[in-house]
Write a protein that holds these residues in place. Structure first.
Motif, mmCIF file in Angstrom:
data_model
loop_
_atom_site.group_PDB
_atom_site.id
_atom_site.type_symbol
_atom_site.label_atom_id
_atom_site.label_comp_id
_atom_site.label_asym_id
_atom_site.label_seq_id
_atom_site.Cartn_x
_atom_site.Cartn_y
_atom_site.Cartn_z
ATOM 1 N N LEU A 1 0.755 -1.280 0.090
ATOM 2 C CA LEU A 1 0.163 0.045 -0.071
ATOM 3 C C LEU A 1 0.828 1.076 0.029
ATOM 4 O O LEU A 1 1.889 1.272 0.505
ATOM 5 C CB LEU A 1 -0.871 0.137 1.450
ATOM 6 N N CYS A 2 0.373 2.559 -0.730
ATOM 7 C CA CYS A 2 0.852 3.532 -0.450
ATOM 8 C C CYS A 2 0.956 4.207 0.835
ATOM 9 O O CYS A 2 -0.217 4.159 1.641
ATOM 10 C CB CYS A 2 0.371 4.714 -1.413
ATOM 11 N N PRO A 3 2.015 4.237 1.425
ATOM 12 C CA PRO A 3 1.860 4.949 2.952
ATOM 13 C C PRO A 3 1.521 6.256 3.072
ATOM 14 O O PRO A 3 1.031 6.578 4.319
ATOM 15 C CB PRO A 3 3.475 4.874 3.328
ATOM 16 N N VAL A 4 1.173 7.006 1.967
ATOM 17 C CA VAL A 4 0.616 8.234 2.253
ATOM 18 C C VAL A 4 -1.071 8.256 1.860
ATOM 19 O O VAL A 4 -1.644 8.333 2.989
ATOM 20 C CB VAL A 4 1.092 9.265 1.319
ATOM 21 N N CYS A 5 -1.453 7.640 0.789
ATOM 22 C CA CYS A 5 -2.876 7.459 0.647
ATOM 23 C C CYS A 5 -3.467 6.234 0.642
ATOM 24 O O CYS A 5 -4.458 6.201 0.636
ATOM 25 C CB CYS A 5 -3.204 8.145 -0.767
ATOM 26 N N GLY A 6 -2.806 5.209 0.830
ATOM 27 C CA GLY A 6 -3.260 4.138 1.193
ATOM 28 C C GLY A 6 -3.748 3.153 0.032
ATOM 29 O O GLY A 6 -4.275 2.269 0.211
ATOM 30 N N VAL A 7 -3.555 3.792 -1.303
ATOM 31 C CA VAL A 7 -3.984 2.787 -2.474
ATOM 32 C C VAL A 7 -3.079 1.534 -2.676
ATOM 33 O O VAL A 7 -1.961 1.662 -2.118
ATOM 34 C CB VAL A 7 -4.008 3.536 -3.656
ATOM 35 N N ASN A 8 -3.582 0.630 -3.168
ATOM 36 C CA ASN A 8 -2.919 -0.791 -3.261
ATOM 37 C C ASN A 8 -2.175 -0.345 -4.672
ATOM 38 O O ASN A 8 -2.517 -0.452 -5.752
ATOM 39 C CB ASN A 8 -3.980 -1.770 -3.513
ATOM 40 N N HIS A 9 -0.848 -0.509 -4.434
ATOM 41 C CA HIS A 9 0.007 -0.216 -5.559
ATOM 42 C C HIS A 9 0.025 -1.509 -6.597
ATOM 43 O O HIS A 9 0.700 -1.443 -7.514
ATOM 44 C CB HIS A 9 1.381 0.101 -5.058
ATOM 45 N N ASN A 10 -0.317 -2.603 -6.019
ATOM 46 C CA ASN A 10 -0.477 -3.549 -7.224
ATOM 47 C C ASN A 10 -1.584 -3.130 -8.209
ATOM 48 O O ASN A 10 -1.694 -3.736 -9.245
ATOM 49 C CB ASN A 10 -0.941 -4.908 -6.405
ATOM 50 N N SER B 1 -1.459 3.270 -9.324
ATOM 51 C CA SER B 1 -0.161 4.070 -8.795
ATOM 52 C C SER B 1 -0.870 5.483 -8.275
ATOM 53 O O SER B 1 -1.972 5.676 -8.417
ATOM 54 C CB SER B 1 0.740 4.231 -10.026
ATOM 55 N N CYS B 2 -0.247 6.055 -7.834
ATOM 56 C CA CYS B 2 -0.360 7.642 -7.274
ATOM 57 C C CYS B 2 0.872 8.386 -7.138
ATOM 58 O O CYS B 2 2.056 8.147 -7.574
ATOM 59 C CB CYS B 2 -0.750 7.297 -5.781
ATOM 60 N N ASP B 3 0.531 9.623 -6.897
ATOM 61 C CA ASP B 3 1.585 10.706 -7.003
ATOM 62 C C ASP B 3 2.146 11.172 -5.779
ATOM 63 O O ASP B 3 2.642 12.483 -5.742
ATOM 64 C CB ASP B 3 1.160 11.550 -8.080
ATOM 65 N N CYS B 4 1.695 10.694 -4.897
ATOM 66 C CA CYS B 4 2.099 10.909 -3.473
ATOM 67 C C CYS B 4 3.643 11.236 -3.123
ATOM 68 O O CYS B 4 4.471 10.560 -3.806
ATOM 69 C CB CYS B 4 1.881 9.980 -2.489
ATOM 70 N N ASP B 5 3.778 12.310 -2.310
ATOM 71 C CA ASP B 5 5.184 12.432 -1.827
ATOM 72 C C ASP B 5 5.464 11.534 -0.722
ATOM 73 O O ASP B 5 4.681 11.658 0.157
ATOM 74 C CB ASP B 5 5.094 13.910 -1.633
#
Ligand SMILES: [Zn+2]
Ligand SMILES: [Zn+2]
Length: 169
Positions: free
Chosen positions: A135-144, A147-151
């Motif tokens: 999971l993205c540690p910022v927004c929590g989306v499942n990176h599998n 994707s996301c643009d989180c810093d």
């Protein structure tokens, strides 16, 4: 899970093969968060040595588990070798009783022994795939999946705990 050893027990040097499938869902309360997908499959070769029955075999099971990285449920396959010694009660020596399975009739109940092996085969942490991106540690989306643009420096402290778990790559 019960097998009948009447024949192999009475035949010194005898061998027997057992192929068993049994629903173990009654034991799920002993396995934290794990449920069985299918009956547990146990194959055993039993050899009578004269003093005891030496047992060798395999245990195959499929369980529902939750991935420790992406938190998604997935099926985890267990394949565990099983070796054991079963001693007929009148022949059992007192010092054996902690290690061997002592049986007193032809029907040997081995569910607890099998369950012990299943517990041993469970990993400390389930991972759905070595490729799992978590999971993205910022927004929590499942990176599998996304994707996301989180810093990545702006970490939500609740999710940071997840992100800092050791990875077993
Ligand atoms: Zn995963
Ligand atoms: Zn993100």
């Amino acid at each position: 899970m019960i097998i009948n050893v009447a024949q192999v027990r009475r035949d010194e040097n005898g061998t027997a093969h057992f192929d068993l499938k049994e629903d173990f869902s009654a034991f799920e309360s002993e396995l934290e968060g794990i449920t069985f997908v299918a009956p547990v499959h146990v194959q055993l070769q039993v050899n009578n040595t004269g003093d005891s029955l030496l047992v060798q075999g395999t245990i195959d099971a499929e369980v529902n588990a939750q991935c420790g990285r992406c938190l998604e449920p997935f099926h985890y396959m267990i394949h565990q070798d099983y070796e054991d010694e079963w001693v007929y009660a009148p022949q059992a020596r007192s010092e054996q009783e902690e290690t061997v399975l002592v049986f007193d009739k032809d029907e040997v109940e081995l569910s607890e022994r099998i369950l012990e092996q299943i517990v041993l085969a469970l990993p400390m942490r389930f991972i759905c795939s070595s490729e799992c991106k978590g999971l993205c540690p910022v927004c929590g989306v499942n990176h599998n999946l996304q994707s996301c643009d989180c810093d990545q420096d702006q970490v939500d402290p609740r999710l940071a705990a997840l992100a800092s778990w050791p990875r077993e790559d």
